[in-house]
Design a protein around this motif. Structure first.
Motif, short mmCIF file in Angstrom:
data_model
loop_
_atom_site.label_atom_id
_atom_site.label_comp_id
_atom_site.label_asym_id
_atom_site.label_seq_id
_atom_site.Cartn_x
_atom_site.Cartn_y
_atom_site.Cartn_z
N LEU A 140 1.02 -1.05 0.10
CA LEU A 140 0.05 0.15 -0.07
C LEU A 140 0.70 1.68 0.09
O LEU A 140 0.53 2.28 -0.51
N TRP A 141 2.15 1.17 0.73
CA TRP A 141 2.68 2.33 0.61
C TRP A 141 3.21 2.14 -0.58
O TRP A 141 3.42 3.83 -1.13
N HIS A 142 3.52 1.64 -0.75
CA HIS A 142 4.31 1.87 -2.14
C HIS A 142 3.52 1.84 -3.45
O HIS A 142 3.88 2.95 -4.02
N GLY A 143 2.33 1.81 -3.01
CA GLY A 143 1.17 2.23 -4.77
C GLY A 143 1.33 3.20 -4.67
O GLY A 143 0.89 4.04 -5.08
N TYR A 144 1.01 4.18 -3.11
CA TYR A 144 0.88 5.51 -2.77
C TYR A 144 2.12 6.35 -3.64
O TYR A 144 1.63 7.27 -4.19
#
Length: 810
Positions: free
Chosen positions: A366-370
């Motif tokens: 999720l963090w890298h998706g953001y």
């Protein structure tokens, strides 16, 4: 110290489904929070010193907190000093500047009161009060509500002014007053005085209205002037009500109540007045809304849009470190439905950081998706994940997915709950399938008809032929049931009368039992406009009901047969075991017998007894129990009873008789019947009782108030083995002795061992062992108070005392 506010809540929002923790991101969060804690500690220390310095000026000059701070700031600027240095100078703890040259007096600034100069040491009393106000001011930083403020004030005022309770009243716009905080007052009293109408006899209202403190130090006089709080009011003989100033007017009254009688000392009054002024700023801070970080026209417009949207969405602004990398995100706008892990919702989340509100965002996916969405502009959409929420106290599972899209310089993140319509339709279909029912709807105005797929299956109609009109539905039923269904439909269509009617239909597999339930939706004038309902296949339930009826009929028939058999067996038993109406005397012994049939079951048991006098004037006593119940048990009982008497009467020994009886059972027609037995022969000349047993409970001897069981000689139960060993024992009876021979129904109880039953019998015999008439009946009543699950047979043998007169003849 006062306790800081504790925020506790359950994490109810859908959290982001990160699979692995981004340790570097979490480490940065921890480091940043540690730095923030250090900054807050420094700010708190500075604030404490500032409040102490303000307290000196307020106590000395009577100025307001705001005026005291302005004076400190002006003095610091004039002396080219920091605010902290100026505060310490005011408190008199730093070395004052060098004295002016001799002969040149120091002239105070005309703009500053001469009572307390910033460069002169403060008077001792003022410094002492400043210490108290400083401690209170430092602790007030940690309180977050009027109730916590009241608790903090009581903690400090208890040692300073002997305070036992603190109350805070706020004036309401309509004129009354409301209790907004209290400490030292029990909940019941606080509830009674929570709302106060605008009465002139209330000291708190009077203090707020006039802006002057009210010192209530004479209970007798104060009772005549004011309505006193307390149950009884005498619990607080002295009290003070002080207005808390706010911009020239007072809206809050501070009440200090004491069990200590007498007037307030001058120092106590001065401290309370200064404390009331100190509380004004803290109370104003409760009402000050937090300014959201990064507030500008863009975020205001986004917030306005989010306020009008349902669901969960937040606007994130990236927070970059010195290297330019995104280390966190700040929440600048949020919908009303957004909730973080601390329970904050909507606008209350604005200004917080994403790693604080949603720690699971630190997951790598999720963090890298953001980050990708922020850098490339391509929206990121995570994989759907299941989340369980609680709705009206019931756990509800739902499926969510997270979507992040770039908006301006930030990200708009939404939690999408997948449309539950398809899931609800699937659940409805599952309910119809599992319940074997289908819904149907007839519009009487437009003539539109709709059936569910399961309705076609229940009614046995191919879907290709379409649904039937309501009036043609009775044609599906067998002729015997069609008329009732047609009449019910007519009453529904004409008068709106709902129905629940069973009917049968012919099917290739045989007749099926159906049920139809329907009701009408009427127009405003009461005319039925639509009919909806369901049909249900009850064939399986009906078949089960018929099978149950057949089973019950068979059970009743079997019960009748068993009852007839019991009656016959009971007649045989009574013919074989005639009970004497009173005790008998055999060979000088007093003998009493009892037989009690079981109260449960429909079979008669195989318990029996014999008590006869032999030709040689000896007495024979027999008690036996055939395993099982019914006619076979009664027949075996009769065979053993008469055979045993015949063998002993014709000269067989007790052990020899048991061995022959064992062979008799082994070679009986069934060959599987077993029995227990005890044989006893009494010689009146020697007073010796010889006895033998075959797997039977031991006789119980009562002698001189003590009860004990005889040691059983060897002996296997009858019918168990072809080579048993039987031995005999002897007992010399003494005058006053009592000997009980009995079957196991007397001592056995469901769920307990035989030892407990033997102990219970011995205790009962000790209690009823005096030999008076009727004692056997009392003994049985005591032991058999509960329901009897087995037959009971007892032979009660007593050796009379020397001077006893026989009371029966045998």
């Amino acid at each position: 110290m006062c306790n800081a506010r504790r925020v506790t809540s359950e994490p109810v929002p859908p959290v982001d489904p990160g699979t692995g923790a981004d340790l570097s991101a979490l480490a940065k969060v921890v480091a940043r929070q540690r730095a923030e804690m250090e900054r807050l500690r420094d700010a708190a220390a500075t604030t404490a010193v500032l409040e102490r310095a303000k307290g000196v000026l307020m106590a000395a000059t009577g100025c307001t907190p705001a005026a005291a701070q302005e004076e400190l700031l002006r003095c610091a600027k004039d002396g080219n000093r920091t605010l902290l240095e100026q505060c310490w100078l005011t408190l008199g703890t730093l070395t004052p500047p060098a004295a002016p040259p001799p002969g040149k007096p120091r002239v105070p600034s005309p703009a500053r009161p001469a009572a307390v100069m910033p460069w002169d040491p403060a008077p001792d009393g003022a410094v002492e009060m400043a210490e108290v106000l400083g401690h209170i001011g430092r602790d007030l930083v940690r309180v977050a509500s009027p109730p916590e403020l009241a608790g903090c004030l009581l903690e400090h005022l208890a040692p300073e002014v002997h305070a036992d309770a603190v109350m805070l009243y706020e004036r309401l716009p309509e004129g009354g007053m409301e209790l907004i905080g209290h400490a030292g007052v029990d909940a019941t009293l606080a509830a009674q005085w929570r709302h106060v109408p605008p009465l002139t006899g209330m000291a708190a209202f009077d203090a707020v209205h006039t802006g002057e403190p009210r010192w209530l130090e004479d209970l007798a006089a104060d009772r005549g002037r004011y309505l006193l709080i307390g149950d009884p009011p005498e619990q607080w003989p002295s009290r003070a009500w002080l207005p808390v100033p706010a911009g020239g007017t007072a809206t809050v009254a501070l009440g200090v109540l004491r069990r200590h009688s007498g007037p307030f000392e001058p120092r106590e009054r001065e401290l309370l007045l200064a404390l009331a002024r100190l509380c004004a700023g803290r109370l104003r801070a409760f009402d000050t809304p937090r300014e959201p970080a990064g507030e500008d026209g863009f975020t205001r417009n986004v917030q306005a849009v989010l306020d009008a949207l349902p669901g969960t969405a937040i606007l994130l602004t990236p927070l970059r470190g010195a290297s330019g990398r995104v280390e966190d995100y700040r929440i600048d706008a949020a919908t009303a439905d957004a909730v973080d892990v601390f329970g904050r919702t909507g606008r209350n989340m604005v200004g917080t950081h994403i790693l604080e509100s949603y720690p699971s965002v630190a997951g790598e996916t999720l963090w890298h998706g953001y980050l990708r969405a922020l850098e490339t502009g391509a929206p990121y959409e995570g994989e759907p994940f299941a989340y369980q929420d609680v709705s009206d106290g019931v756990p509800v599972s739902a499926t969510y997915s997270v979507r992040a899209a770039r908006l301006g310089a930030g990200l708009l993140v939404t939690w999408l709950r997948h449309d539950p319509v398809e899931r609800q339709e699937q659940r409805l279909a599952d309910v119809q399938r599992l319940g074997n029912l289908g819904w149907a709807n007839w519009n009487l105005v437009t003539q539109e008809i709709s059936w569910s797929a399961q309705a076609y299956a229940v009614l046995g109609r191919p879907p290709a032929r379409g649904p039937l009109r309501l009036e043609r539905l009775p044609g599906l039923a067998v002729p015997e049931d069609g008329a009732l269904l047609a009449r019910s439909i007519g009453e529904l269509v004409d008068g709106g009368r709902s129905f629940d009617v069973p009917f049968r239909v012919e099917a290739p597999g045989g007749v099926r039992h159906l049920r139809m339930v329907a009701e009408a939706v009427t127009d405003p004038d009461g005319t039925p406009a639509e009919v909806h309902g369901f049909v249900q296949d009850l064939t399986a339930q009906r078949s089960a009901e018929l099978a149950l009826v057949e089973s019950e009929r068979a059970m009743l028939l079997q019960r009748g047969v068993l009852q007839a058999e019991r009656a016959l067996a009971a007649k045989m038993q009574h013919a074989l075991l005639p009970l004497p109406s009173k005790p008998a005397r055999l060979a000088g012994l007093r003998v009493e017998v009892a037989y009690l049939a079981a109260q449960t079951g429909t079979h008669v048991g195989g318990d029996w007894f014999s008590a006869i006098e032999l030709p040689d004037c000896d007495a024979l006593f027999v008690v036996g129990d055939v395993a099982g119940h019914g006619m076979d048990a009664v027949a075996t009982m009769a065979q053993l009873r008469f055979t045993a008497k015949g063998m002993v009467s014709t000269g067989s020994s007790l052990t020899g008789a048991l061995a022959r009886l064992n062979q008799l059972l082994l070679h009986s027609r069934d060959g599987q019947i077993t029995a227990t037995m005890v044989l006893a022969r009494y010689d009146p000349d020697t007073r010796v009782l010889a006895w033998a047993q075959a797997g039977h409970p031991p006789p119980l001897l009562m002698r001189r108030g003590e009860a004990r069981y005889l040691t059983r000689p060897r002996g296997m139960l009858l019918g168990a083995t072809s080579a048993p060993v039987y031995e005999s024992g002897e007992l010399r009876l003494e005058p006053g002795d009592r000997l009980l021979l009995y079957t196991d129904g007397l001592v056995e109880r469901l769920g307990e061992g035989l030892d407990a039953g033997f102990d219970r019998l011995a205790e009962a015999v000790r209690a009823h062992g005096h030999g008076e008439p009727g004692s056997l009946d009392a003994l049985l009543a005591t032991l058999l108070a509960d329901e009897r699950r087995d037959d009971v047979c007892v032979v009660d043998i007593r050796m009379p005392l020397e001077d006893d007169v026989p009371d029966a003849q045998g």
